[in-house]
Design a protein around this motif. Sequence first.
Motif, short mmCIF file in Angstrom:
data_model
loop_
_atom_site.label_atom_id
_atom_site.label_comp_id
_atom_site.label_asym_id
_atom_site.label_seq_id
_atom_site.Cartn_x
_atom_site.Cartn_y
_atom_site.Cartn_z
N MET A 153 42.92 27.32 46.82
CA MET A 153 42.60 28.87 47.46
C MET A 153 41.90 28.74 48.66
O MET A 153 40.83 27.58 48.73
N ARG A 154 42.19 29.19 49.86
CA ARG A 154 41.65 28.66 51.21
C ARG A 154 40.19 29.34 50.95
O ARG A 154 39.65 30.29 50.44
N ASP A 155 39.42 28.90 52.12
CA ASP A 155 37.93 28.87 52.24
C ASP A 155 37.59 30.42 52.37
O ASP A 155 36.55 31.17 51.71
N SER A 156 38.37 31.16 53.53
CA SER A 156 38.19 32.55 53.84
C SER A 156 38.38 33.40 52.28
O SER A 156 37.63 34.46 52.09
N LEU A 157 39.16 33.29 51.70
CA LEU A 157 39.53 33.81 50.45
C LEU A 157 38.55 33.66 49.43
O LEU A 157 38.01 34.80 48.84
N ARG A 158 37.94 32.47 49.29
CA ARG A 158 37.02 32.22 48.45
C ARG A 158 35.75 32.84 48.70
O ARG A 158 35.11 33.39 47.79
N ALA A 159 35.31 32.90 50.02
CA ALA A 159 34.34 33.71 50.35
C ALA A 159 34.39 35.20 50.31
O ALA A 159 33.44 35.78 49.79
N ALA A 216 47.07 35.44 43.25
CA ALA A 216 47.94 35.69 42.33
C ALA A 216 48.21 34.24 41.60
O ALA A 216 47.92 34.13 40.51
N THR A 217 48.57 33.44 42.53
CA THR A 217 48.82 32.21 41.90
C THR A 217 47.49 31.30 41.21
O THR A 217 47.78 30.75 40.28
N TRP A 218 46.48 31.41 42.15
CA TRP A 218 45.14 30.89 41.62
C TRP A 218 44.61 31.42 40.29
O TRP A 218 44.38 30.78 39.32
N TRP A 219 44.99 32.73 40.13
CA TRP A 219 44.57 33.67 39.10
C TRP A 219 45.28 33.39 37.84
O TRP A 219 44.93 33.10 36.68
N VAL A 222 34.59 34.87 37.21
CA VAL A 222 35.50 34.52 38.34
C VAL A 222 34.52 33.91 39.45
O VAL A 222 35.18 32.89 39.98
N ARG A 223 33.43 34.48 39.56
CA ARG A 223 32.86 33.88 40.74
C ARG A 223 32.09 32.51 40.46
O ARG A 223 32.22 31.74 41.56
N ASP A 224 31.82 32.32 39.46
CA ASP A 224 31.23 30.96 38.82
C ASP A 224 32.29 30.03 38.94
O ASP A 224 32.04 28.97 39.42
N GLY A 228 34.51 25.25 42.69
CA GLY A 228 35.35 24.74 43.25
C GLY A 228 36.71 24.77 42.40
O GLY A 228 37.75 24.09 42.79
N ALA A 229 36.83 25.46 41.40
CA ALA A 229 38.02 25.71 40.53
C ALA A 229 39.13 26.20 41.18
O ALA A 229 38.91 26.99 42.29
#
Length: 72
Positions: free
Chosen positions: A1-7, A46-49, A64-66, A71-72
Amino acid sequence: MRDSLRAKAVQICNDKITKKGETVGLSFYAFFANKNDNPELLMEAATWWIQTHELDHFEKAVKVRDMILSGA
């Protein structure tokens, strides 16, 4: 997952936790507006989840946050 989506996802999880408590659940749709204006990013979430982590439709925001922060 890209950094901007993670943030963005971490911020949304934190906001939900602050407003509704540590037992609040959410789905990956919570990371997006109520319109499909960025299908590539939606599919990435969706792919990550669904595919990568096989999460249920609703999961605890804390979990989810954790996961994201680890880095999951």
